[in-house]
Design an enzyme around this catalytic site. Structure first.
Site, PDB file in Angstrom:
ATOM      1  N   ARG A  97       3.046  32.022  73.723  1.00  0.00           N
ATOM      2  CA  ARG A  97       2.697  32.978  72.664  1.00  0.00           C
ATOM      3  C   ARG A  97       1.729  33.986  73.267  1.00  0.00           C
ATOM      4  NH1 ARG A  97      -1.353  32.744  68.256  1.00  0.00           N
ATOM      5  NH2 ARG A  97      -0.654  33.969  66.471  1.00  0.00           N
ATOM      6  N   ASN A 174      -1.495  37.875  63.732  1.00  0.00           N
ATOM      7  CA  ASN A 174      -2.267  36.658  63.871  1.00  0.00           C
ATOM      8  C   ASN A 174      -3.226  36.473  62.687  1.00  0.00           C
ATOM      9  OD1 ASN A 174      -3.360  34.388  65.663  1.00  0.00           O
ATOM     10  ND2 ASN A 174      -5.219  35.550  65.230  1.00  0.00           N
ATOM     11  N   GLU A 175      -3.203  35.281  62.109  1.00  0.00           N
ATOM     12  CA  GLU A 175      -4.167  34.878  61.064  1.00  0.00           C
ATOM     13  C   GLU A 175      -4.493  36.050  60.133  1.00  0.00           C
ATOM     14  OE1 GLU A 175      -7.430  32.975  63.091  1.00  0.00           O
ATOM     15  OE2 GLU A 175      -6.105  31.515  64.031  1.00  0.00           O
ATOM     16  N   HIS A 241      -2.098  27.138  61.779  1.00  0.00           N
ATOM     17  CA  HIS A 241      -3.067  26.956  62.854  1.00  0.00           C
ATOM     18  C   HIS A 241      -3.979  25.796  62.478  1.00  0.00           C
ATOM     19  CE1 HIS A 241      -2.636  31.370  64.436  1.00  0.00           C
ATOM     20  NE2 HIS A 241      -1.497  30.722  64.359  1.00  0.00           N
ATOM     21  N   TYR A 243      -7.161  23.625  63.275  1.00  0.00           N
ATOM     22  CA  TYR A 243      -8.457  23.387  63.926  1.00  0.00           C
ATOM     23  C   TYR A 243      -9.226  22.380  63.083  1.00  0.00           C
ATOM     24  CZ  TYR A 243      -7.212  27.276  66.978  1.00  0.00           C
ATOM     25  OH  TYR A 243      -6.582  28.088  67.892  1.00  0.00           O
ATOM     26  N   GLU A 270      -1.067  27.506  66.613  1.00  0.00           N
ATOM     27  CA  GLU A 270      -2.299  27.336  67.394  1.00  0.00           C
ATOM     28  C   GLU A 270      -2.885  25.988  67.001  1.00  0.00           C
ATOM     29  OE1 GLU A 270      -5.436  30.187  67.099  1.00  0.00           O
ATOM     30  OE2 GLU A 270      -4.128  31.928  67.394  1.00  0.00           O
ATOM     31  N   TRP A 300      -3.937  26.471  71.837  1.00  0.00           N
ATOM     32  CA  TRP A 300      -4.870  27.551  72.132  1.00  0.00           C
ATOM     33  C   TRP A 300      -5.876  27.022  73.142  1.00  0.00           C
ATOM     34  CZ3 TRP A 300      -4.809  32.602  70.571  1.00  0.00           C
ATOM     35  CH2 TRP A 300      -5.909  33.371  70.974  1.00  0.00           C
TER      36      TRP A 300
END
Length: 456
Positions: A97, A174-175, A241, A243, A270, A300
């Protein structure tokens, strides 16, 4: 993932969600999460000529399932790191990516630059996910671009992307929404998808979630059907994503299983593993669940993070993998173990190969080895990458017939000019010398272009 945090934004989220927002690494909190099940979708007939979606799965143009296994690379901030794609491929990835900019916040990547990065992906037999990073945190970060502005950038690249549908996925932005009014994400996402379709794009389109990509309030999960149905081709995939919001196995499995049960395509676009002040993501469950459900994941990130615990490699050097990099590439459910090269490059789950390995000579702290790669298929293999892992810390010092790259115990080999083609029912042989320290067990598994080979 390069983001600023403002105290005001953090306090605002603390009041509204009883949690703390992080720059795309949102701290875990336990607000009430809507648990409305996602209704199954009737599959739409794919119109894409290459990578496309069918019944909730990402498929190649020939109908073969494709599961992304790869990493993110910050090309727009490090345009000189041109070797990175080859290094990422050598460690076993099948996808990269690529971070781009539409010029709103960082230096714009030109059509010529994007064409070059796509060519590099293809030369290294990687599927290329291209994303505009300037949209990060829109609505909360005043510097962010809108999804509409990102769509205009893609339209400006149409001439270099048309015809690349087998190789390129377009990740619109992105985001593309922060923690401020994340429900506002849905309509602009639909509009951006439709703008690209109306402009004639047939590529698979990827959309990121709000809440800095982590969908803390389940806006993407709740509205996924609306967004998916708005795509006239049905060739749309959702990206979550993961996290520090995802620090328990239950949260991870609930989220991913909801999409799979609804036959909605999703991947982990991610994710991070190292714990920090915002929490401790459960990367083991992320990777294991992705493997069990056959969903893609893209870690990531390769190198160059301002927060270096997220670097997979130090200073863009594939021989200096961090603990995070070793986990992603060589750990359980990692890239080396689970990645399969796209069949557009000749890869797949069945490589049609057998690999023989023997020690031809041995001395105190060294030995000479021989590897024979046999093509058991009915067609020649042109261009290949062999992968295997040493068991006892052996280190290759010289090789003939191929070029080795070694990161820890993991070895990848690309051919010399005279071994580049393996004839149908034929074989090529490689020789090497290596250092050892005591035990010298043979590798037990080999892959060729991402496919598992028999041994013997």
């Amino acid at each position: 993932m390069r983001r600023k945090r403002s105290l005001a934004a953090l306090l605002a989220l603390l009041v509204s969600l009883l949690g703390i927002a992080g720059l795309g690494r949102t701290a875990h909190a336990e607000p009430a999460r809507p648990q409305t099940p996602l209704a199954p979708l009737a599959p739409l007939a794919p119109l894409a000529t290459g990578l496309h979606i069918s019944d909730g799965r990402l498929l190649e143009g020939n109908g073969n399932d494709f599961v992304m296994r790869g990493v993110n690379h910050a090309h727009t901030w490090y345009p000189g790191e041109t070797r990175s794609l080859a290094d990422i491929k050598a460690l076993g990835a099948n996808t990269v990516r690529v971070v781009l900019s539409n010029g709103h916040r960082w230096a714009k990547n030109s059509p010529e630059d994007v064409a070059a990065i796509v060519a590099q992906c293809k030369a290294n037999r990687l599927i290329c996910v291209l994303e505009v990073h300037d949209t990060t945190g829109y609505g909360e970060d005043a510097a962010a671009a809108s999804l509409d502005q990102a769509a205009d950038y893609w339209i400006g690249l149409k001439s270099v992307l048309t015809g690349q549908e087998n190789y390129v996925v377009i990740n619109i932005g992105n985001e593309p929404w922060g923690n401020t009014d994340p429900a506002g994400w849905t309509a602009p996402t639909v509009a951006a998808v439709q703008k690209l379709r109306n402009a004639g794009f047939q590529h698979t389109i990827m959309v990121d979630a709000p809440n800095w990509g982590q969908d803390l309030q389940n806006v993407m999960r709740t509205n996924a059907r609306t967004v998916y149905d708005a795509d006239s081709t049905g060739n749309l995939i959702f990206s979550i994503h993961m996290y520090s919001v995802y620090d328990t196995a239950q949260e991870i499995t609930d989220y991913l299983n909801a999409f799979v049960a609804a036959r909605l395509p999703i991947l982990i676009g991610e994710f991070g593993g190292p714990s920090d002040q915002w929490g401790d993501p459960d990367e083991n469950t992320m990777m294991a669940t992705a493997q069990r459900l056959k969903l893609g994941y893209l870690a990531w990130s390769w190198s160059g993070n301002t927060d270096p615990i997220l670097d997979l490699a130090t200073d863009f050097d594939p021989t200096k993998l961090t603990d995070w990099g070793k986990r992603v590439f060589n750990g359980p459910d990692g890239i080396a173990e689970t990645s399969r090269e796209a069949t557009i490059y000749g890869g797949g789950s069945d490589a049609g190969c057998t690999v023989g390995y023997r020690v031809a000579n041995e001395w105190g702290n060294g030995f000479q080895g021989e590897i024979t790669i046999r093509n058991t298929g009915a067609a020649a293999i042109t261009g290949w990458t062999l992968g295997f892992t040493f068991a006892n810390g052996q280190a290759i010092t010289n090789m003939w017939g191929g070029t080795p790259r070694q990161a820890g115990a993991a070895v990848t080999v690309t051919p010399a000019s005279y071994t580049a083609t393996i004839p149908a029912r034929g074989a090529v042989t490689l020789g090497f010398t290596a250092d050892k320290d005591g035990t010298n067990s043979a590798p037990t598994a080999f892959t060729l272009n991402g496919g598992v080979c028999a041994t013997g």
